[in-house]
Design a protein around this motif. Sequence first.
Motif: not given
Length: 234
Positions: A115-116, A123-125, A129-136
């Motif tokens: 579960t952990v 969380i990593l995903s 995704w957030t990092g990629a969107a922020g970079f774009i």
Amino acid sequence: RDFALERGAHLVRALTAESVPLVYYEDITGLANLFERQIESLPDIRYIFVLDSRGNPIWSTFSQGVPVELQRISHGTALGEDISAQSVRVNGESLYDYESRRAGVLVRLGLSLATVQATNRRILSYVLWTGAAGFIAVFVLALHISKPVEVLTRAIERAVLFDRELGDPSALTSGTLETMAIADQFQNLLNRLVERTKQLEASKKLAYMGELATSIAHEVNNPLGVVVINSEFL
């Protein structure tokens, strides 16, 4: 990791507190019901077994007895006065093995980390995704800002070289509000610079005329001086 350790510690502590009176009253059926309910409600529990003060098994989820390798596990992480844990692998699966002692009763619990680990993957995903969107977003914003800034930079460079044909704010009409405001201020500064340059050129012309008049007066004054002197002699 800390969350998994704390979760297992609370669980084994509660199970031990409920197990002690059942063991002393030799209520093995009640003990079995207690643990079976916990296993049904928490599917990541892999095993539970209870030992007495001499290490003899009282109850376990293993049909053929507690495996020897589990009994030999040495716990290295203390989670409380009578609770400890150790990371182990059982049948190729990562677990935390918990041990709790109370009033001569020892409860051992194996809690899966699946579960952990699934939460960590989610969380990593999300982070990726957030990092990629922020970079774009930053890249697009940088392009949106850098183009008018480059135009403005070239205009300033031309202004430094006294190019009067510069200062066209239309090139920055598609920029950001900040760059357009800077362009307006730059255009106002350039207009004032052009006006001051015109005034300076007019002043230079007047200065040249003054110098010319002084030279003419000097050239005329010399022969007139000779005429005056000779006239006095005469």
